[in-house]
Design an enzyme around this catalytic site. Structure first.
Site, PDB file in Angstrom:
ATOM      1  N   ASP A  96     -12.197  -6.538   4.023  1.00  0.00           N
ATOM      2  CA  ASP A  96     -12.958  -7.751   4.272  1.00  0.00           C
ATOM      3  C   ASP A  96     -14.066  -7.454   5.268  1.00  0.00           C
ATOM      4  O   ASP A  96     -14.009  -6.484   6.015  1.00  0.00           O
ATOM      5  CB  ASP A  96     -12.061  -8.881   4.775  1.00  0.00           C
ATOM      6  CG  ASP A  96     -11.196  -8.466   5.953  1.00  0.00           C
ATOM      7  OD1 ASP A  96     -10.175  -7.796   5.721  1.00  0.00           O
ATOM      8  OD2 ASP A  96     -11.554  -8.783   7.088  1.00  0.00           O
TER       9      ASP A  96
ATOM     10  N   GLU B 246       0.817  -1.209   0.000  1.00  0.00           N
ATOM     11  CA  GLU B 246       0.000   0.000   0.000  1.00  0.00           C
ATOM     12  C   GLU B 246       0.853   1.263   0.000  1.00  0.00           C
ATOM     13  O   GLU B 246       0.436   2.305  -0.503  1.00  0.00           O
ATOM     14  CB  GLU B 246      -0.934   0.008   1.211  1.00  0.00           C
ATOM     15  CG  GLU B 246      -1.979  -1.101   1.166  1.00  0.00           C
ATOM     16  CD  GLU B 246      -2.815  -1.171   2.427  1.00  0.00           C
ATOM     17  OE1 GLU B 246      -3.894  -1.769   2.368  1.00  0.00           O
ATOM     18  OE2 GLU B 246      -2.397  -0.632   3.461  1.00  0.00           O
TER      19      GLU B 246
END
Lengths: 233, 233
Positions: free
Chosen positions: B191, B28
């Site tokens: 998630d 990231e």
């Protein structure tokens, strides 16, 4: 504890010159500050705003530092982790242990390799002469951020084969390992994990007595270290 | 983010000059390092031995720092906490949130006042114009060191009234509060906590797509901040 290199004897053959003692509870730290005649340094090594406190002094030719993380700036309670230690199996309140291995029981990351990272197993510096001379028990230590014990934490603690439970040890071990500082863990038992009383109640009842036992043990450990090399421990 | 005092305008009326972005996953961080044309500084601000990495550069007249905690020196995995964010209720993979409040759900200390210390509730810097302009959702964030969710953690997360779950936010908030640094939390959903798939599997499947969404959002946030004061956010 020092970063400098010497052209003379290797580090483990030189007398130990600096000890850093990390204690979470002020009630446990202050008797030792008094015993070693340490002073609070106004010129802290910590960033401005951090509540951590450093006590420093010279005792038996060694630089003694006690680091106390201080009180929460809003709530006024000690900045725990490490509420001394609890016990998982087969010992008594007030027993003092050296930890042989340290790991976490509340960092469960079920992805390969990350799982090992979460457990964070590290070995304490081996000090067989110290434990023998002072008659200290030796056991594995497991660390988590809760005073209670949920079933998942308990399963991880069992997997860690831990005799001792605390709230800080594995974090200290992680940083000490990064910085290559030999570390021993002196833990006094304040409450029994699988005992009948609620943990919080038992902890508060036993804190004063256990503090006395811990302070005596830490003093004996420092006295034992004085004049010795790492390889003598 | 700067410690100096000015005789001119108060801090919240001066243009923001320094941004520190903390990202746990290298996957990231690197797109943003590239986007802002940052360089890894060889002369780290961190102690020797620590794996943390600082990337630095100037972008739109602001000092941009990305801090990535680096890889575990033995295991080679990213030093998480913060695996982006998971979601507790009512949102979609890839949604990007600003956190309004941050607290822990895995530091249970059932002793009066220590219980509040364990939860460690802190408010993020309020940025209503930022969330409105960039159309970011706002929710409370709860932090714990496990990727899974045991019933005790879940009860604490519910008590925290959290929409978002991560593994680092509340720790960052604690330090930022001590150092008096205004902090916002940009979290992308990888998630679903209460979804049907195993969390680890879902996390790994979604990481790449969510990383793209997060990087885009962070870039938009930095562009929005450029030239503005704290009170404009």
């Amino acid at each position: 504890a020092e970063g400098e290199e010497s052209m003379a004897a290797p580090a483990d053959k030189r007398p130990i010159s600096t000890i850093v003692i990390i204690i979470a509870m002020q009630a446990e730290a202050l008797p030792l500050v008094s015993k070693f005649r340490l002073s609070e340094l106004p010129d802290s090594v910590f960033p401005k705003g951090v509540p951590w406190v450093r006590y420093y002094g010279i005792y038996k030719d060694m630089n003694i530092n006690i680091i106390w993380p201080g009180k929460d700036t809003v709530l006024g309670v000690d900045s725990v982790g490490t509420i001394s230690a609890s016990l998982a199996k087969g010992a008594c309140i007030g027993d003092v242990f050296l930890a042989s291995d340290v790991a976490f029981h509340d960092r469960r990351i079920p992805i390969p390799v990350f799982d090992l990272y979460g457990v964070g197993l590290r070995q304490a510096f081996s000090a067989p002469n110290l434990s023998k001379e002072l008659n200290l028990k030796v056991g594995k230590l497991s660390t988590g951020d809760s005073l209670d014990m949920c079933p998942q934490d308990e399963a991880s603690l069992t997997a860690n084969d831990a005799t001792l439970k605390d709230m800080e040890g594995a974090a200290v071990a992680y940083v000490a390992d990064l910085l290559n500082v030999p570390t021993i863990f002196v833990k006094a038992v304040t409450d029994i994990v699988d005992g009948e009383k609620p943990t919080a109640e038992e902890f508060l009842q036993n804190l004063a007595a256990v503090t006395a036992a811990l302070d005596q043990a830490v003093t004996q450990v420092v006295d034992f270290i004085a004049g010795k090399c790492l390889s003598d421990l």
